[in-house]
Write an enzyme that holds these catalytic residues in place. Structure first.
Site, PDB file in Angstrom:
ATOM      1  N   ALA A  29      39.643  70.164  54.667  1.00 35.34           N
ATOM      2  CA  ALA A  29      40.664  71.091  53.924  1.00 35.34           C
ATOM      3  C   ALA A  29      41.971  71.477  54.861  1.00 35.34           C
ATOM      4  O   ALA A  29      41.508  71.521  56.249  1.00 35.34           O
ATOM      5  CB  ALA A  29      40.145  71.926  53.154  1.00 35.34           C
ATOM      6  N   THR A  86      37.124  77.399  47.396  1.00 35.49           N
ATOM      7  CA  THR A  86      37.257  78.910  47.823  1.00 35.49           C
ATOM      8  C   THR A  86      37.342  80.027  46.805  1.00 35.49           C
ATOM      9  O   THR A  86      37.960  79.910  45.562  1.00 35.49           O
ATOM     10  CB  THR A  86      38.710  78.981  48.651  1.00 35.49           C
ATOM     11  N   TYR A 118      47.750  78.147  49.187  1.00 34.55           N
ATOM     12  CA  TYR A 118      46.332  77.701  49.748  1.00 34.55           C
ATOM     13  C   TYR A 118      45.546  77.379  48.340  1.00 34.55           C
ATOM     14  O   TYR A 118      45.037  76.730  48.076  1.00 34.55           O
ATOM     15  CB  TYR A 118      45.983  78.409  50.729  1.00 34.55           C
ATOM     16  N   THR A 163      43.175  74.326  55.924  1.00 36.24           N
ATOM     17  CA  THR A 163      42.446  75.682  55.789  1.00 36.24           C
ATOM     18  C   THR A 163      43.442  77.036  56.202  1.00 36.24           C
ATOM     19  O   THR A 163      43.040  78.137  56.325  1.00 36.24           O
ATOM     20  CB  THR A 163      41.246  75.759  56.378  1.00 36.24           C
TER      21      THR A 163
HETATM   22  N1  LIG Z   1      36.856  79.087  56.273  1.00 35.43           N
HETATM   23  C1  LIG Z   1      36.764  79.789  55.312  1.00 35.43           C
HETATM   24  O1  LIG Z   1      36.603  80.881  55.523  1.00 35.43           O
HETATM   25  C2  LIG Z   1      36.605  79.268  53.941  1.00 35.43           C
HETATM   26  C3  LIG Z   1      36.393  80.126  52.987  1.00 35.43           C
HETATM   27  C4  LIG Z   1      36.009  79.477  51.630  1.00 35.43           C
HETATM   28  C5  LIG Z   1      36.119  78.209  51.479  1.00 35.43           C
HETATM   29  N2  LIG Z   1      36.568  77.175  52.462  1.00 35.43           N
HETATM   30  C6  LIG Z   1      36.211  75.992  52.466  1.00 35.43           C
HETATM   31  O2  LIG Z   1      35.387  75.482  52.813  1.00 35.43           O
HETATM   32  C7  LIG Z   1      35.680  74.126  53.339  1.00 35.43           C
HETATM   33  C8  LIG Z   1      35.177  74.034  55.008  1.00 35.43           C
HETATM   34  O3  LIG Z   1      35.894  75.059  55.531  1.00 35.43           O
HETATM   35  P1  LIG Z   1      35.938  75.183  57.160  1.00 35.43           P
HETATM   36  O4  LIG Z   1      35.704  76.601  57.493  1.00 35.43           O
HETATM   37  O5  LIG Z   1      34.692  74.181  57.676  1.00 35.43           O
HETATM   38  O6  LIG Z   1      37.279  74.899  57.495  1.00 35.43           O
HETATM   39  P2  LIG Z   1      37.839  73.999  58.976  1.00 35.43           P
HETATM   40  O7  LIG Z   1      36.942  74.703  60.055  1.00 35.43           O
HETATM   41  O8  LIG Z   1      39.196  74.481  59.041  1.00 35.43           O
HETATM   42  O9  LIG Z   1      37.488  72.734  58.892  1.00 35.43           O
HETATM   43  C9  LIG Z   1      38.361  71.678  58.136  1.00 35.43           C
HETATM   44  C10 LIG Z   1      38.372  70.485  58.492  1.00 35.43           C
HETATM   45  O10 LIG Z   1      39.087  69.804  57.813  1.00 35.43           O
HETATM   46  C11 LIG Z   1      39.916  68.744  58.554  1.00 35.43           C
HETATM   47  N3  LIG Z   1      40.997  68.310  58.038  1.00 35.43           N
HETATM   48  C12 LIG Z   1      42.261  68.799  57.863  1.00 35.43           C
HETATM   49  N4  LIG Z   1      43.160  68.145  57.174  1.00 35.43           N
HETATM   50  C13 LIG Z   1      42.577  66.896  56.996  1.00 35.43           C
HETATM   51  C14 LIG Z   1      42.873  65.532  56.474  1.00 35.43           C
HETATM   52  N5  LIG Z   1      44.153  65.219  56.075  1.00 35.43           N
HETATM   53  N6  LIG Z   1      41.981  64.547  56.639  1.00 35.43           N
HETATM   54  C15 LIG Z   1      40.637  64.918  56.889  1.00 35.43           C
HETATM   55  N7  LIG Z   1      40.304  66.091  57.534  1.00 35.43           N
HETATM   56  C16 LIG Z   1      41.280  67.008  57.414  1.00 35.43           C
HETATM   57  C17 LIG Z   1      40.371  69.674  59.909  1.00 35.43           C
HETATM   58  O11 LIG Z   1      40.583  68.568  60.940  1.00 35.43           O
HETATM   59  P3  LIG Z   1      41.537  69.035  62.323  1.00 35.43           P
HETATM   60  O12 LIG Z   1      40.881  70.357  62.835  1.00 35.43           O
HETATM   61  O13 LIG Z   1      41.602  67.831  62.987  1.00 35.43           O
HETATM   62  O14 LIG Z   1      42.634  69.349  61.282  1.00 35.43           O
HETATM   63  C18 LIG Z   1      39.125  70.318  60.140  1.00 35.43           C
HETATM   64  O15 LIG Z   1      38.123  69.899  61.021  1.00 35.43           O
HETATM   65  C19 LIG Z   1      37.159  73.790  53.120  1.00 35.43           C
HETATM   66  O16 LIG Z   1      37.022  73.273  51.866  1.00 35.43           O
HETATM   67  C20 LIG Z   1      37.566  75.187  52.784  1.00 35.43           C
HETATM   68  O17 LIG Z   1      38.870  75.155  51.906  1.00 35.43           O
HETATM   69  C21 LIG Z   1      36.735  77.801  53.855  1.00 35.43           C
END
Ligand SMILES: NC(=O)c1ccc[n+]([C@@H]2O[C@H](COP(=O)([O-])OP(=O)(O)OC[C@H]3O[C@@H](n4cnc5c(N)ncnc54)[C@H](OP(=O)(O)O)[C@@H]3O)[C@@H](O)[C@H]2O)c1
Length: 284
Positions: A60, A101, A125, A62
């Protein structure tokens, strides 16, 4: 099970890989460089021939504040990209677990939000993530949307690591005390996702560590467990205007997963384990 994971270098993606190393499942990781989920044909041509038993879609865009100015990118990745991954899952006939989210809720009411509450997203977002849920559902995929909140891990860009480094700089800290959610350890979330993959009943799931905390309470607990004593004061969110404001109440009732016997531990316990794993506390 053979589980394909998008966004494999993110917090959740890495936790899934780590978990798979010590378990029975084989994770096939796709970092963004290997699979750009906003590229429809790349998604189809990569995932369909692989025919995994399950896909966990953790990719995502994010950066919640940046989404406000990068609207095209937010929708390309979070909305269309999720639809493309779902279309591939539908073509394969395998379950798709897509991360969602708590930002889809406006956070205006005081009670926790459950899986049947209607979203009312307030930011780019949040709207793009909600659009991703809708796009995925419309493909007819065997879909489990798993909404979560406040993710942190040993690595990556997250609140725990930010607070630890700010405290080490020694400056007084002002932390928001009137927004609530559930700090969720990526390791615990990954364990819950893998448990869901074993009983993939389609639907919406809320999955977080249990309890609730404001940013201020979360920061305070982090410092206590890490043995740090920075000067920290509670402030209202209005002192920190942001392009994308988190919901005032982002607390999620985890009803659907609990029905299947899947619950995550209390957030304080999870935070403690993460800090031990980071070598930031030795209190057992
Ligand atoms: N973080 C939070 O607090 C939170 C809260 C609620 C829900 N979520 C949801 O939980 C999920 C995982 O979150 P997370 O914390 O693991 O996020 P994260 O650490 O930001 O990881 C997201 C990953 O998605 C990759 N990405 C971005 N654009 C992309 C694309 N076009 N194609 C393929 N990959 C892509 C990023 O790669 P690059 O680094 O190379 O860009 C990154 O490795 C997401 O759906 C997020 O919306 C997160």
């Amino acid at each position: 099970m053979r589980i394909a994971v998008t966004g494999a270098n993110g917090q959740v993606g890495r936790a899934l890989q780590q978990m798979a190393r010590s378990g029975e499942d084989a994770v096939i990781p796709f970092a963004s460089a290997a699979l750009d989920v906003s590229d429809a044909s790349a998604v189809r041509d990569t995932l369909v021939p692989l025919a995994p038993d399950c896909i966990i879609h953790a990719a995502a865009y994010t950066d919640t504040d940046a989404c406000e100015v990068q609207q095209e990118r937010a929708y390309a990745v979070n909305a269309f990209g999720t639809g493309y991954v779902a279309a591939a899952a539908a073509a394969i006939g395998c379950p798709l677990i897509a991360l969602g989210t708590n930002y889809v809720f406006d956070g205006e009411r005081d009670a926790p939000y459950d899986e049947f509450d209607l979203p009312n997203p307030r930011s780019v977002y949040a709207r793009s993530k909600w659009a991703g849920e809708i796009a995925a559902a419309r493909t007819g995929a065997h879909l489990l949307v798993v909404r979560t909140a406040m993710i942190y891990a040993e690595e990556g860009r997250n609140f725990v690591r930010t607070m630890l480094s700010l405290a080490e700089r020694g400056a007084p800290l002002r932390v928001v005390a009137d927004q609530w959610g559930q700090p969720t350890y990526a390791t615990d979330l990954a364990r819950g996702l893998l448990a869901l993959a074993r009983q993939p009943i389609p639907g919406v799931y809320h999955l977080t560590n249990t309890g609730k905390a404001s940013w201020y309470e979360w920061a305070g607990a982090t410092f206590r467990m890490a043995g740090l004593t920075p000067e920290i004061s509670p402030v209202p969110a209005s002192d920190f205007p942001r392009a994308c404001m988190p919901p005032r109440n982002g607390v999620l009732a985890n009803r659907a997963a609990a029905k299947l016997g899947i619950t995550l531990p209390p957030w304080q316990d999870a935070l403690h384990r993460c800090l031990i794993s980071m070598g930031r506390t030795d209190q057992e």
